[in-house]
Design a protein around this motif. Structure first.
Motif, PDB file in Angstrom:
ATOM      1  N   GLU A  35      42.262  38.793  36.412  1.00  0.00           N
ATOM      2  CA  GLU A  35      41.933  37.816  37.435  1.00  0.00           C
ATOM      3  C   GLU A  35      42.313  36.430  36.947  1.00  0.00           C
ATOM      4  O   GLU A  35      42.243  36.128  35.756  1.00  0.00           O
ATOM      5  CB  GLU A  35      40.450  37.872  37.795  1.00  0.00           C
ATOM      6  N   TYR A  38      49.452  26.771  42.109  1.00  0.00           N
ATOM      7  CA  TYR A  38      49.384  25.882  40.957  1.00  0.00           C
ATOM      8  C   TYR A  38      50.342  24.715  41.123  1.00  0.00           C
ATOM      9  O   TYR A  38      51.428  24.867  41.696  1.00  0.00           O
ATOM     10  CB  TYR A  38      49.774  26.633  39.675  1.00  0.00           C
ATOM     11  N   GLU A  52      43.014  38.430  41.980  1.00  0.00           N
ATOM     12  CA  GLU A  52      42.462  39.558  41.249  1.00  0.00           C
ATOM     13  C   GLU A  52      43.318  40.789  41.501  1.00  0.00           C
ATOM     14  O   GLU A  52      43.622  41.110  42.637  1.00  0.00           O
ATOM     15  CB  GLU A  52      41.033  39.856  41.702  1.00  0.00           C
ATOM     16  N   ARG A  70      45.396  31.649  28.867  1.00  0.00           N
ATOM     17  CA  ARG A  70      45.618  30.240  29.194  1.00  0.00           C
ATOM     18  C   ARG A  70      47.094  29.959  28.954  1.00  0.00           C
ATOM     19  O   ARG A  70      47.574  30.020  27.827  1.00  0.00           O
ATOM     20  CB  ARG A  70      44.755  29.350  28.319  1.00  0.00           C
ATOM     21  N   ASN A  89      42.091  32.110  38.153  1.00  0.00           N
ATOM     22  CA  ASN A  89      41.216  31.224  38.908  1.00  0.00           C
ATOM     23  C   ASN A  89      41.789  30.830  40.260  1.00  0.00           C
ATOM     24  O   ASN A  89      41.058  30.517  41.177  1.00  0.00           O
ATOM     25  CB  ASN A  89      40.864  29.985  38.088  1.00  0.00           C
ATOM     26  N   LYS A  90      43.106  30.869  40.423  1.00  0.00           N
ATOM     27  CA  LYS A  90      43.721  30.537  41.706  1.00  0.00           C
ATOM     28  C   LYS A  90      45.098  31.155  41.789  1.00  0.00           C
ATOM     29  O   LYS A  90      45.617  31.683  40.803  1.00  0.00           O
ATOM     30  CB  LYS A  90      43.781  29.024  41.909  1.00  0.00           C
ATOM     31  N   GLY A 140      42.876  32.664  33.144  1.00  0.00           N
ATOM     32  CA  GLY A 140      42.395  33.947  33.643  1.00  0.00           C
ATOM     33  C   GLY A 140      41.858  34.818  32.531  1.00  0.00           C
ATOM     34  O   GLY A 140      41.742  34.398  31.384  1.00  0.00           O
ATOM     35  N   GLY A 144      40.742  33.153  44.289  1.00  0.00           N
ATOM     36  CA  GLY A 144      41.555  33.355  43.108  1.00  0.00           C
ATOM     37  C   GLY A 144      42.467  34.544  43.310  1.00  0.00           C
ATOM     38  O   GLY A 144      42.696  35.000  44.416  1.00  0.00           O
TER      39      GLY A 144
END
Length: 193
Positions: free
Chosen positions: A56, A62, A42, A126, A58-59, A70, A40
């Motif tokens: 942070e 995209y 961070e 989100r 998640n990846k 996050g 991910g």
């Protein structure tokens, strides 16, 4: 059922670690494979003895219609913040011989927080990328002339309207849904002519 390969780890198109994993379907004789990127994003942001936070995601890669998910953690808060925003910035670069031309556009602004946070607070994020139709895939030095890069920019604004920034590069790619949608749009344009 035993798949031909259960997992393969190797270098992907971007030079980062890629993992092929198995998705089992109960009605299929063989599993279908899908690809996701390991790791991910961070980042830690801090001003000595004033504020320390980490955010942070998640990846870091995209699809164009993906969702950025996050969290922001406030570890230390000793300054008064008014708000926090996340921006998506696009940087286009053109390399013409010895000259390099850069253009930076803010594609989207997303207000994450309004008001002062407290120590230990966690704010979920989100952001739906499908809401921004001007996003294009990332291109890194196409023919050593042109590149398009995207950045997530965290902006903190204090009560005196001073702005603090932290930025991280993300990479966007065209997913299968995006290809289907672009084919439909092309078909509609051809029908109008």
């Amino acid at each position: 059922l035993v798949p031909r390969r259960a997992c393969r780890v190797g270098r992907g198109a971007w030079g980062h670690e890629e993992i092929d994993a198995v998705r089992w379907r109960a009605d299929a004789e063989t599993p279908s494979f899908f690809c996701f990127f390991a790791g991910g994003l961070e980042l830690e942001v801090g001003i000595e003895d004033a504020i320390h936070l980490e955010f942070e995601f998640n990846k870091s890669k995209y699809a164009l219609h993906d969702v950025v998910v996050g969290k922001v953690y406030f570890m230390l808060v000793r300054m008064k913040l008014k708000r926090m925003e996340i921006e998506i910035r696009k940087r286009e670069s053109v390399n013409l011989g010895s000259s390099v031309y850069n253009e930076i556009d803010t594609i989207a602004k997303f207000e994450v927080m309004d008001g002062a946070p407290v120590r230990g607070e966690s704010i979920p994020i989100r952001m739906f990328l499908g809401a921004y139709p001007t996003l294009t895939p990332t291109f890194i030095m196409l023919n050593n002339v042109f590149s398009v890069r995207y950045y997530l920019n965290l902006v903190l604004v204090d009560v005196d309207d001073r702005r603090y920034f932290k930025q991280a590069e993300i990479q966007l790619w065209r997913g299968e849904d995006d290809l289907v949608q672009s084919r439909r749009e092309l078909h509609l344009v051809l029908l109008e002519k």
